[in-house]
Every structure is written in C-alpha cells, then in structure tokens.
Design an enzyme around this catalytic site. Structure first.
Site, PDB file in Angstrom:
ATOM      1  CG  ASP A 185      -1.895   1.102   1.280  1.00 42.25           C
ATOM      2  OD1 ASP A 185      -2.362   1.500   0.199  1.00 42.25           O
ATOM      3  OD2 ASP A 185      -2.197   1.590   2.377  1.00 42.25           O
ATOM      4  CG  ASP A 201      -2.229   1.870   6.538  1.00 41.83           C
ATOM      5  OD1 ASP A 201      -2.926   1.594   5.547  1.00 41.83           O
ATOM      6  OD2 ASP A 201      -1.766   3.008   6.740  1.00 41.83           O
ATOM      7  CG  ASP A 232      -4.526  -2.175   2.893  1.00 39.79           C
ATOM      8  OD1 ASP A 232      -4.707  -2.028   1.675  1.00 39.79           O
ATOM      9  OD2 ASP A 232      -4.087  -1.279   3.635  1.00 39.79           O
TER      10      ASP A 232
END
Length: 902
Positions: free
Chosen positions: A332, A637, A641
C-alpha cells in the site's frame, strides 16, 4: 419497500430518487415502519462467519503426516517399554499442536476487529423527531445526522453536507479527507470519488451533514470486506508444504525399508521372529528424525526473536521462513511507503518556482530558488506567500514533549510548516495581522477566505483553494513590481508541470479592502477583483528509509509493486521517487474492473503500479500474482487491505498507524511502520530457512547412518551394532545439543544478494540428498567398520557397541562444523570457533557421552562399558577423516560453480 440490489449505484442517483426507492422522505421513517424493516433486513451488524469449533480445531493440529510419523515413533518406543522416550516424543507433538491452536485463534480475530469499527450509536430522524439510538437498529430508509468526530454508522447517501470532509483512509487508502456533497456523481466513479456517499466505519473529520441509510450490516462496503475476509482461503506456507511432502515420502520410505528388512531377516537369515521384529522397530526408530519438529519450531522461534529486535513482530511461526522465499512485495502507499504527513514541496509565483526541503510536520528544511537559498526578508513576494499561507489557516503546529504535533487539516498543517521553514513565527504573525472574519472552506465552493487588518488600519483578504476556483475570481497577478493582468495560460502550463509530479495543487490570492469593515461577504470574493499570488504543490512524501528498502529488495531479486487507492498521477510520482518501475504504466481501478482474470494475470507480469484500487482489486491482484507461482507479501494498514493481507503468503500490517483489522489479518506486524523493516525481515527469513536446511542436513545423515548400520548388520547376518535404546540415546542427544546449535547460526554473507529460491524448490534437493547419502555412507563405514574390526579382535559385545556408538557420535560432532556452511569452507577460525552455541553444544555432548560411557547407572541402562585411550584415538581419527572428506567435497562443488540455494 423494494429489496435493495447491492450493486445499485446510489451515488449516481438524485436524492429525491433515492428517497423514493427507499420509500422514505426527509422526515424519516415512522417507528413502526422501522421496526418492520429491522425484522426484514436484520440488525446493522456484521454476521459472524461459521467457525471451526475449538475441539475440532485442536484435533486438526495433529492432521499432518510428519506428526503421524512421530506418533508411530512414540508407539514404537512404547512397545519397547521406553516410556521416557515415548513421553518426550508425545510432548513435542502436543506442544506443536498447542502453538498452532493458539495462533489460529488469534487469526480469527480479524472479523471481530472490523465489527468493532461500527459506530455504537447514531443520531436518527424518526417520526419527524431526532433520536439517539443503537447503531445496530438502523435500517435502510433512516435519516441519519453526522457531525465532526462521528463514526459513520451505516452506508449513507448524503442528502445534505456543510463543509463536510470524511477520513476514508482505512477504506480507500486516500491520504486526505474526502470532501462530501449531496449532488450525485458519475455512476462509474471509483470508491474514493463517490463524494455523495458516507461509508460505514469511516470518520467525519470536519463539518456536518445528513444522509439516508442505503446499506446496513453485511450490505455495506465494510460488510463486503468482512465477507471477503471470511471467504479468503488462508494459504499454507512453502515450508509446511515441503515438510508435509517430506513427511509423506519419509513415512513411505521407512515403512518399506522396515518391512523389507523384517522380511529379509526372518525368511532369508532365519532370525527369530521377535528378534527380527525388534530389529525392524529399531530400524524405524533410527530412521525417524523425531527431533526435527522441535528443531524446526525452535529455529522459527529464534527467527521471531531476531525479527522482533528489528521491529518486525511475527504472529505465526511459519511466516518467518515464508519471508525468506518472498518473490513479490505488494505495498500500500499511504502510511506504508509514504509518511502520511502532507508536505508542501513547491511554490510557484510569477517570478520563479521555489522548492522546499524537509518532510512531515517538523519545520526543518530550507526554501531554495534555482538551487540557491531563498530569503523571505529579501524577497517580498515569497514573504507575502508564506504570510498568506499562515493567516488563511485554522490548523496548529507546535512542539510537545520534543515532538512536533499538528492539529487540524493535514493540508493546512503543511502550509504552516512551510511558513515556519521561511522563518515566520505563527503567533507573532497572527498578532500582527488580526483576523476579523472568515468564510470557512466548503466543498461546494472549494475555497477558504479570511479577512485581516493590521495595526495601521489597513484591511485585506487572503483566499486559498482549488486552483481552477481561485483563478476564476482573479483578474490580476502579483509580480515583484506590483500587479499585472492575469496570464491564465502561463499559470496553467506551470501547474500542469507540478501536477505531473504527483503534487496536489492549491492556489493563494489576496485583495486589499478599501474600507475598514470587519465582515467578509461572498460578494467580496465573487466580483473577481482578487490578485493571484502563488500556486503551491503539496505531496505525501515517501519515507527516506522506504526508498533504500525498495532498492535492497530489488537487489535481493524481490519485485516491489505499489497497490494504492490514491490517484494514478500521484501513484506514478511516488513510485518514481521510490524506484518502483513505471515502465509498464499505471493501471487504475476501472481498468482493473474490466479486466478478466487471465488479462489481469498477464498485466501483473509487466505493471508494478496500480491506483484507485478497491479491496476486491487488491485481492484479485494478489491472486493474479500468485497464479504465476510467486510467493507474495502484502503490506497495508487499512481495513481495505485486510482481505488481501489474509490471502497473501505473508500479510504485513503497520503496527502504529494500522487498523486492528489489518493487524489481525496479517502474519507480521511492523512495530515502527517502516517499510525498511520488511527487508530486514526477509533477510532473517532467508537465514531461518538456511538454518533449517543445515539442521536437516545434519540430522538426516545421523538417522541414515544409524538405520543403514542396522540394515547392513541384518543383510550380513551379524549382531546389531546398536540396540534400540542406544539408537534413541543418539537421536535425543544429537538433536538436543548439536542440531539445536545450528538454529543460532548467523546470517551468511551475500544472503541478500542472491535471488529468492523458487517456491517449488523441494526441501530435499538433489544436492541435499547427495550430501545426506554421502555422509550417511561415511558414518556407516566408520561405525559398522569399527564394530566389525573389534568383533574380529574377540572383544565383548558391550565393549564393541560402546565404541561403535561413540564413533557414530564423534562423526556427527565433526560433521556439525561442516554443516555450519553448506558449501563455504569451515576450515578457518570463523568456521571452527565463530559460533558460541556450537562450542557450548560440543562441550555438553562431550559431557553426556562421558556419562554414557563411564557412569555406572547409564552403563546399566544403555548396556555400555568403559573404553580406553586407544579406542578414543581411533574414534577421533575417524571424525577428522569425515570432516576432511566433506570439506574436499565442498571444494570440488565450489570449483564447478555449484549453487546450493537454487
């Protein structure tokens, strides 16, 4: 009320149409209607997925071929009446089962963590009156009120929004709070662009609004993520797959060998039935590496401890080794590769472009123009820009406990920091230019304006906002010589260049007021009499350590891919700074949506940057990469996700800024949110796998040497050189002392310069099988040969067996030093004396063998007797010969360019 289609594009419908379809109105539902709907659709909470019961989950821990082999070993030792050995083996099995049971229990908390994100209460309009009700009683059609600080209790189609921004980072990955509006948006809008929607579990950062509930419980965006997590199959690790395969082959081989030995001894050599059976059991016990599961667990546990000192917290033991075989890291962007702290990087005026150094909310870093330090005191235009950024602002930046802290909007915080970098004191500037009035920012008009006066009585306005909106109300531009007509085309070209670098643009304008009034009207802005002062470029900068870590990963043959919910231009700019390849272009959400699984599998071969990605996209991308046989680590985070984290071979969550849902769905948590810790963890993972290979490479020749010594004796029709109880002694002391020492081996040089091992690489490669066979043959030759020679001398059977068992153990002791390096030479100071655990293990083994040979209780228990110096000299000579032959074998392989890691 008609049933809601989960795929309906509520964000694209006008509010009147939404209310009509939900059979409600601006006054809300009647209480009776709400109760009926609650019975129809169920409570507004996420359903619990069916789970395996604790008893069955515990029993499943024993469903492993190697565990079956160990249980068979325990049965064998119990049959021989060696209850202590039986207890030890069963104890190892039980400990492994308990560890697995506990770790699986923790993994199931991922769903619970998402449930905890739902708002506990909601302000709702029912029967025309506002009520505070439990959020789980909300139903589609309810009118809900929101204000700053509220967690959105359900999916809402906004019917009103005033200066409203919602932090959707946990859901979309967007680093800046999203502006909200009541007007519909395009049906094809990505999740992060649906400004007419407020999604369950997100946080209202500013302003207030109201909306109609269009989805509750599992029918919300966060509910869909929860469903995805429940449906995602957790993959087994490469090590566990290899151990399972190894266990199957080993169990078959041991069974066939024991049966063949029994048949040959009984029918060919005419051994007694019971004696032959005991010999076959002895062979099986000798061949089973009962210490392997314990060594594997301890090696992984040591890896966990090492990683913890490097800020990587492992939640599941096998993930330690899996990290060593990672071929692709999907990361990410926001908060993982970047700081999640907005930073002003560029200021454009009519005179020049200024660059600002430093990152985050620490006011450290200079302002340069054409590579030279810029001084606001000598540059009136720059000074005016910084003053405007400071005054037209509601955020605060201050030092607290030696840490710079920002309160307010992240973008406004970045503007204050920029002014402080130019030497301005926020408190002094605000006292000198007192604010009289403000038009707060609102998404409908996309600007903020403040009215100020100085102590000389002059009044002026500062305006900041979206460049297209600010330019529309400006007729002039500020130059070093005063004001000039606005050159909009020139500004647009300059802004396009900054935007191409992934920076968000914000324009600043001013106007001096002729009268000295203290109220600001919209007409003061809309009449177009403002002067454009500057345009600023703002970015969420990459972490410096992440840039270095990406380079380390690429050097180690690991491909790094960025999967983010942010815009494509921003993603490309950050990827370029990080060193992530953009040669294959940037694929955005709607392109992912339209791609088939086969097309996506082909795209991931060439593309390393994916933008505007939803949770489903991230999950599909992980699966597409895995379809090529890659071992994938996924970092993240946010709640968005979590499904991909669970699907990945190694899910890596952020420990500081990450959500609990992300942490619970992952195998590893970064204590410092530092991408660089992943590279460290990969290095430790490779070390763990190397040490496991070394332990297996050491243990199996031991078992092979014992087993084939017994086979050789039966084939030749001779007395067994080793009794079953002596076999167990060797297995236990070598596993507990010598093999365990290999778990502490440090990282070998060049570990991070070699490519990842292919995931399908068998645990026992052709090279390892050769080494095991080669050393086993040497041990058989030394042990059986020494035994036969002594028998020919007419010595007592107990004496010959004692010499044979010490010959076998001493051969293993010398082989331990060979095993410290799989192919590199061990005949040097580091190889012989460079490991304290090895030296301690050797000392312990010498003491144990001394007791085994000379202590009367152990002599009685194991059938041994004292031996003399002459026997010890021959035993030591054999150990030296074995060590030398293995080192010569290493030398020949190195000269041929053999690579044991492939």
């Amino acid at each position: 009320m008609s049933d809601r289609d989960p795929s309906r594009d509520w964000h694209a419908l006008k509010t009147d149409e939404v209310l009509r379809r939900l059979e409600t109105d601006a006054h809300g539902l009647a209480s009776s209607a709400a109760e009926q709907r609650l019975q129809d659709v169920g409570p507004n909470r996420l359903p619990e997925a069916a789970r395996t019961g604790p008893v069955r989950r515990f029993l499943l821990q024993f469903h492993n071929v190697l565990i079956y082999v160990l249980i068979a070993a325990a049965v064998g030792t119990a049959f021989l009446g060696h209850w202590l050995d039986t207890g030890v083996i069963l104890g190892v099995v039980l400990i492994n089962a308990i560890i697995g049971f506990i770790q699986e229990g923790k993994a199931e908390k991922a769903l619970d963590a998402i449930r905890g994100m739902l708002s506990p209460r909601a302000q709702v309009l029912r029967d025309g009156q506002r009520h505070s009700i439990p959020a789980e009683t909300l139903v589609p059609g309810d009118i809900v009120y929101l204000q700053a600080g509220d967690r959105v209790p359900a999916d809402l189609r906004l019917t009103g929004a005033h200066n409203m921004r919602i932090d959707e980072a946990a859901l979309t990955g967007e680093s800046v709070a999203s502006d909200k509006q009541s007007e519909p948006v395009a049906a094809a809008s990505d999740l992060g662009d649906r400004r007419s929607m407020a999604y369950s579990g997100t946080l209202v950062a500013f302003g207030q609004g109201r909306g109609v509930v269009v989805g509750t419980g599992a029918d919300t965006e966060i509910g869909r993520i929860s469903t995805l997590i429940g449906e995602v199959e957790t993959l087994t690790t490469p090590l566990l797959r290899q151990i399972a395969q190894f266990g199957r082959w080993l169990s078959v081989a041991i069974g066939v060998l024991a049966a063949a030995t029994f048949a040959f001894g009984y029918w060919v050599r005419d051994y007694d039935l019971v004696e032959t059976f005991l010999a076959a059991v002895s062979l099986a016990v000798a061949a089973i590496p009962e210490g392997l599961p314990a060594i594997m667990t301890i090696t992984l546990a040591i890896g966990v401890q090492r990683m913890a000192t490097r800020n990587a917290i492992i939640r599941r033991l096998p993930a330690v080794e899996t990290l060593g075989s990672v071929t692709t890291i999907c990361s990410d962007k926001t908060g993982t590769l970047t700081r999640n702290e907005m930073t002003l990087k560029s200021i454009i005026t009519t005179q020049a472009e200024y660059e600002l150094g430093g990152v985050g909310y620490e006011p450290h870093g200079g302002i340069t123009r054409d590579g030279q330090e810029a001084d606001p005191e000598a540059d009136p235009l720059l000074a005016e820009v910084l003053r405007g950024l400071l005054l037209c602002n509601d955020a605060e930046v201050y030092l607290k406990d030696d840490q710079w802290t920002m309160e307010g909007d992240p973008t406004e915080g970045a503007l204050i920091v920029a002014a402080m970098k130019g030497g301005l004191d926020p408190k002094a500037i605000n006292e000198r230019f007192v604010r009289d009035d403000v038009i707060p920012f609102e998404s409908s008009y996309k600007f903020m304006a403040t009215l100020h006066h100085d102590h000389e009585g002059g009044a002026f306005v500062f305006l900041k906002g979206a460049p297209e909106r600010v330019l529309a109300v400006c007729s002039q531009q500020r130059t070093a010589d005063g004001e000039a007509p606005l050159d909009a085309e020139h500004w647009q070209q300059w802004m396009d260049g900054v935007a191409a670098r992934g920076q968000r643009l914000l324009a600043l304008a001013t106007r001096r007021m002729e009268d000295h009034r203290q109220e600001l009207e919209f007409s003061d802005i809309e009449d177009g009499g403002l002067t454009l002062v500057a345009v600023c470029g703002i970015i969420d900068p990459p972490r410096e350590e992440a840039i270095e870590a990406v380079a380390h990963c690429q050097e180690a043959g690991i491909r790094v891919k960025m999967i983010t919910g942010d815009h494509g231009v921003t993603a490309r700019a950050i990827a370029d700074e990080l060193g992530i390849s953009t040669e294959g272009g940037v694929v955005v959400g709607h392109e992912l949506e339209s791609a088939s699984d086969a097309e996506l599998a082909e795209q991931v071969r060439h593309v390393d940057v994916f933008a505007r990605a939803t949770p489903e996209h991230k999950l599909r991308l992980v699966r597409a990469i895995q379809s090529h046989g890659d071992v994938v680590a996924m970092t993240g985070d946010g709640v968005n996700d979590a499904p991909a984290l669970k699907r990945a071979d190694v899910g890596v969550a952020m420990g500081v800024k990450g959500t609990e849902a992300a942490r619970e769905a992952s195998e590893m948590v970064l204590a410092d949110d530092n991408f660089a810790s992943i590279a460290n963890a990969v290095e430790e993972g490779r070390t763990v796998y190397d040490n496991l290979k070394k332990a297996i490479l050491f243990l199996l020749p031991t078992n092979g040497g014992q087993a084939f010594t017994i086979v050789a004796a039966i084939l030749l029709g001779l007395t067994l050189p080793l009794t079953p109880v002596q076999v167990l002694w060797v297995n236990m002391v070598t596993a507990v002392t010598l093999a365990l020492a290999l778990a502490f081996e440090p990282t070998e040089p060049g570990t991070m310069q070699r490519p990842p091992r292919p995931p399908n690489t068998p645990l026992l490669s052709g090279f390892l099988l050769w080494r095991i066979g080669f050393v086993s043959a040497l041990l058989v030759a030394g042990t059986f040969g020494h035994f036969l020679w002594l028998e020919q001398q007419g010595v007592a059977e107990e004496f010959a067996r004692t010499v044979a068992i010490n010959t076998l153990v001493m051969g293993q002791l010398f082989f331990l030093f060979n095993s410290r390096y799989i192919l590199e030479p061990a005949l040097n100071r580091a190889g012989l004396f460079g490991s304290r655990p090895v030296l301690i293990a050797v000392g312990v083994l010498i003491v144990l063998q001394g007791l085994f040979t000379y202590a009367p209780p152990l002599q009685l228990l194991f059938g041994t007797t004292a031996i003399g110096p002459g026997e010890w000299l021959r035993i030591l000579a054999f150990g030296l010969i074995l060590f030398t032959l293995v080192e010569l074998e290493k030398t020949l392989l190195r000269r041929r360019g053999f690579n044991p890691h492939q």
